[in-house]
Design a protein around this motif. Structure first.
Motif, short mmCIF file in Angstrom:
data_model
loop_
_atom_site.label_atom_id
_atom_site.label_comp_id
_atom_site.label_asym_id
_atom_site.label_seq_id
_atom_site.Cartn_x
_atom_site.Cartn_y
_atom_site.Cartn_z
N LEU A 220 0.82 -1.21 0.00
CA LEU A 220 0.00 0.00 0.00
C LEU A 220 0.85 1.26 0.00
O LEU A 220 0.50 2.27 -0.62
N LYS A 221 1.99 1.21 0.68
CA LYS A 221 2.85 2.39 0.70
C LYS A 221 3.50 2.63 -0.66
O LYS A 221 3.56 3.76 -1.14
N SER A 222 3.99 1.57 -1.29
CA SER A 222 4.70 1.74 -2.56
C SER A 222 3.76 2.05 -3.72
O SER A 222 4.17 2.64 -4.71
N MET A 223 2.49 1.66 -3.61
CA MET A 223 1.53 1.89 -4.68
C MET A 223 0.45 2.89 -4.29
O MET A 223 -0.66 2.87 -4.81
N SER A 224 0.79 3.80 -3.39
CA SER A 224 -0.20 4.74 -2.87
C SER A 224 -0.74 5.67 -3.94
O SER A 224 -1.86 6.18 -3.82
N GLN A 225 0.02 5.91 -5.02
CA GLN A 225 -0.48 6.79 -6.08
C GLN A 225 -1.72 6.21 -6.75
O GLN A 225 -2.59 6.96 -7.21
N GLU A 226 -1.81 4.89 -6.80
CA GLU A 226 -2.99 4.26 -7.40
C GLU A 226 -4.25 4.52 -6.58
O GLU A 226 -5.37 4.36 -7.07
N LEU A 227 -4.08 4.93 -5.32
CA LEU A 227 -5.22 5.15 -4.44
C LEU A 227 -5.72 6.59 -4.48
O LEU A 227 -6.67 6.92 -3.77
N VAL A 228 -5.11 7.45 -5.30
CA VAL A 228 -5.53 8.85 -5.36
C VAL A 228 -7.01 8.98 -5.75
O VAL A 228 -7.74 9.77 -5.15
N PRO A 229 -7.52 8.22 -6.74
CA PRO A 229 -8.95 8.34 -7.07
C PRO A 229 -9.85 7.42 -6.26
O PRO A 229 -11.00 7.18 -6.64
N ILE A 262 -11.85 8.72 -13.01
CA ILE A 262 -12.20 7.36 -12.59
C ILE A 262 -12.37 7.30 -11.08
O ILE A 262 -11.76 8.08 -10.33
N ARG A 263 -13.21 6.38 -10.63
CA ARG A 263 -13.42 6.18 -9.20
C ARG A 263 -13.05 4.76 -8.83
O ARG A 263 -13.51 3.79 -9.45
N VAL A 264 -12.20 4.61 -7.82
CA VAL A 264 -11.82 3.29 -7.30
C VAL A 264 -12.73 2.99 -6.11
O VAL A 264 -12.72 3.72 -5.12
N TYR A 265 -13.52 1.91 -6.22
CA TYR A 265 -14.50 1.60 -5.19
C TYR A 265 -13.96 0.66 -4.11
O TYR A 265 -14.42 0.70 -2.97
N ARG A 266 -13.03 -0.18 -4.47
CA ARG A 266 -12.41 -1.08 -3.51
C ARG A 266 -10.93 -1.22 -3.85
O ARG A 266 -10.54 -1.26 -5.02
N ALA A 267 -10.11 -1.31 -2.80
CA ALA A 267 -8.68 -1.56 -2.95
C ALA A 267 -8.25 -2.50 -1.84
O ALA A 267 -8.53 -2.25 -0.66
N PHE A 268 -7.61 -3.60 -2.20
CA PHE A 268 -7.20 -4.59 -1.20
C PHE A 268 -6.00 -5.36 -1.73
O PHE A 268 -5.71 -5.37 -2.94
#
Length: 575
Positions: A220-229, A262-268
């Motif tokens: 999650l820390k290394s890919m945090s940019q993917e969580l912006v939306p 785009i909207r990200v509804y779930r991230a896991f």
């Protein structure tokens, strides 16, 4: 005669203040402030993309309040202190001129108040997400995964559907993840692929994990940019706490919902599965338990989003939009970029492959910006990146990097400003939307590092003149002379829906424009969410325009449009 001469001289001074721009429309002032050249037809003139009066001069505008009264009172005082009639007349006449200026400033304040009131009304109207809410879906086992629908340099995308069922008490509020029925019918009718969006309304993006390790915290820390939306409920509460530190200790930003983002509804995080086509499409990124020669880690990040029929590039390969649709598509990209900039995010990898597309019930393409893996999302929202080393990433696609990004040389104190970089990329993508080759791809051969504006290919004559003007301005090399995404979007809004308001623009033009804004607000409110003909795209664009009204930005847009039209008229008369 000397007194008459003094009075006329004072009135001339007052008129000269008028002519400097305090009473003129934004168009004439922007034309006077021009400092660089751009081409509109065969004629070449210059224009400087500045506001009617830039924000740094606002103190000067407000300081005029009461100046007329002070000058007039000074004139009367001089009458009793023995000053010459000539000086008294000059003060009185100049005070009269500034008094007229104050009237214009009062009109400005009323126009600004109108913009603020309209903005407040439409900011209360929140954008509705295209998917109905759901309460589960934090595990890979909650989804049925179908065929692969996309692959990039760092992820693969699969169609998916949720297999968890809602509780009986909440059938209406928390149903299965599904699109609204009207959108389903439109999507099914317009789909460019054979997959059924009704059966697979979701898309799951599986990131490729090479060096982040297999712990959820590290991923999650290394890919945090993917969580912006990502939405507010995208992560479980415990995972939300893990990701707070973000990439390299920077707090990851989250952008609010917008119809063109785009909207990200779930991230896991979950173990990497052996999905259809994995061994053939991306064997090297699989973990060793699935491919002995694979280099990937056992766990990775999964993102759940809405499934769109195609990308912008895929659509343009098989279809050519009408010129009005093309204008609306460029406008949607500008609205999305402006939304990101306002929240301190630069996409840095904007291209037709990273723009997803669907259709509204009226057949108009609806665009959303996706793939935030290369974005700049700093906690200070400055869009300024210190560039002190060659190891600092400039962004994604090098071909569509703005000139100020590609020409930056790393060094002590060097900073790259990304505030207008994405707007420049929209200008380049606009060529593709109107059926032309992108001038910065290999087929044409221009490079953003060293191209000259006169080398840009000519757009088809059927493309509206105002749209051509916007594209030319967006592709200016100097970012200080390039309009922001907001100003460029305002230009297209006025061109599409405000032609009558611009037809007789004069010194009272802003009052007329304010009246048009009020009428436009009433029309949009009466139309509701989808409009009388189901054109949801146009209604959302108008709502976005009205919710971001700013008097200075609007004046700058008016100035550019009027100047461009004056140049075209001059070309016609001289032909």
């Amino acid at each position: 005669m000397s007194v008459k001469h003094a009075i006329s001289r004072g009135l001339e001074l007052g008129r000269s203040v008028f002519q400097l721009g305090l009473l003129k429309s934004g168009g004439r002032v922007a034309a006077k402030l021009r400092a660089d050249r751009f081409r509109v037809g065969p004629s070449v003139r210059t224009v400087q993309p500045q506001a009617f009066l830039p924000s740094r001069y606002r103190y000067y505008r407000t300081s005029l309040k009461g100046l007329a009264a002070q000058l007039q009172s000074a004139g009367f005082r001089r009458r009793f202190t023995g000053s010459s009639p000539r000086n008294r007349a000059v003060f009185l006449a100049f005070g009269l001129g500034v008094g007229l200026i104050e009237q214009q400033l009062e009109d400005d304040r009323k126009s600004a108040a109108t913009c603020e009131e309209i903005q407040a009304v439409f900011r209360k109207k929140r954008f509705q997400a295209p998917l109905k809410p759901f309460t589960s879906g934090y595990k890979l086992e909650d989804y049925i995964i179908g065929n692969q629908i996309g692959k990039g340099s760092n992820a693969a995308v699969y169609e998916a559907a949720a297999q968890f069922a809602p509780s009986k008490e909440s059938d209406r509020k928390c149903s299965l993840v599904q699109m609204r029925e009207d959108e389903e019918e439109s999507q099914t009718a317009r789909s460019l692929t054979c997959c059924s969006l009704r059966n697979f309304p979701l898309a799951i993006k599986m990131m490729w994990n090479f060096g982040a390790g297999s712990s959820s915290e590290a991923i999650l820390k290394s890919m945090s940019q993917e969580l912006v939306p990502a939405g507010p409920l995208a992560l479980k509460q415990d995972k939300e706490q893990i990701s707070l530190d973000g990439h390299f200790g920077v707090l990851p930003k989250r952008v609010s919902a917008h119809p063109n983002v785009i909207r990200v509804y779930r991230a896991f995080t979950a173990d990497v599965p052996l999905l259809p086509g994995a061994q053939e499409e991306y064997p090297d990124v699989l973990p060793a338990r699935l491919n002995p020669a694979g280099l990937g880690n056992n766990r990775t990040l999964f993102l759940v989003m809405k499934n769109y029929p195609c990308t912008l590039r895929q659509y343009l390969e098989v279809s050519t939009p009408s010129h009005r649709q093309g204008s609306l598509m460029v406008l949607q990209l500008l609205e999305g970029v402006d939304h990101l900039c306002r929240q301190g995010v630069a996409h840095r990898d904007l291209k037709s492959d990273n723009v997803l597309l669907e259709f509204d019930t009226d057949g108009c393409p609806h665009l959303v910006i996706s793939d935030f893996g290369c974005c700049l999302a700093q906690s200070d929202s400055s869009l300024q990146l210190p560039f002190n080393s060659v190891w600092v990433s400039r962004g994604g696609n090098a071909s569509l990097m703005a000139p100020e990004v590609t020409t930056a040389v790393p060094g002590c104190g060097v900073v790259i400003d990304y505030s207008k970089a994405d707007a420049w990329a929209v200008g380049a993508i606009s060529y593709e939307i109107f059926g032309q080759l992108n001038p910065f791809y290999r087929a044409v051969g221009l490079e953003s590092r060293n191209y000259q504006e006169k080398q840009l290919p000519t757009l088809p004559s059927s493309v509206p003149d105002d749209v051509q003007l916007v594209i030319r301005l967006l592709l200016r090399r100097n970012p200080n002379k390039r309009p922001s995404a907001r100003v460029a979007a305002n230009m297209l809004h006025l061109s599409l829906w405000g032609r009558k308001a611009l037809a007789n623009q004069d010194s009272a033009g802003m009052r007329k424009l304010a009246d048009w804004l009020l009428c436009q607000s009433a029309v949009v409110l009466l139309k509701g969410c989808s409009g009388p003909s189901g054109n949801r795209v146009e209604v959302e664009l108008q709502r976005s325009f009205l919710s971001n009204l700013d008097l200075e930005d609007l004046r700058t847009a008016v100035g550019f449009l009027l100047y461009g039209r004056e140049q075209r008229q001059a070309c016609i008369l001289s032909a």
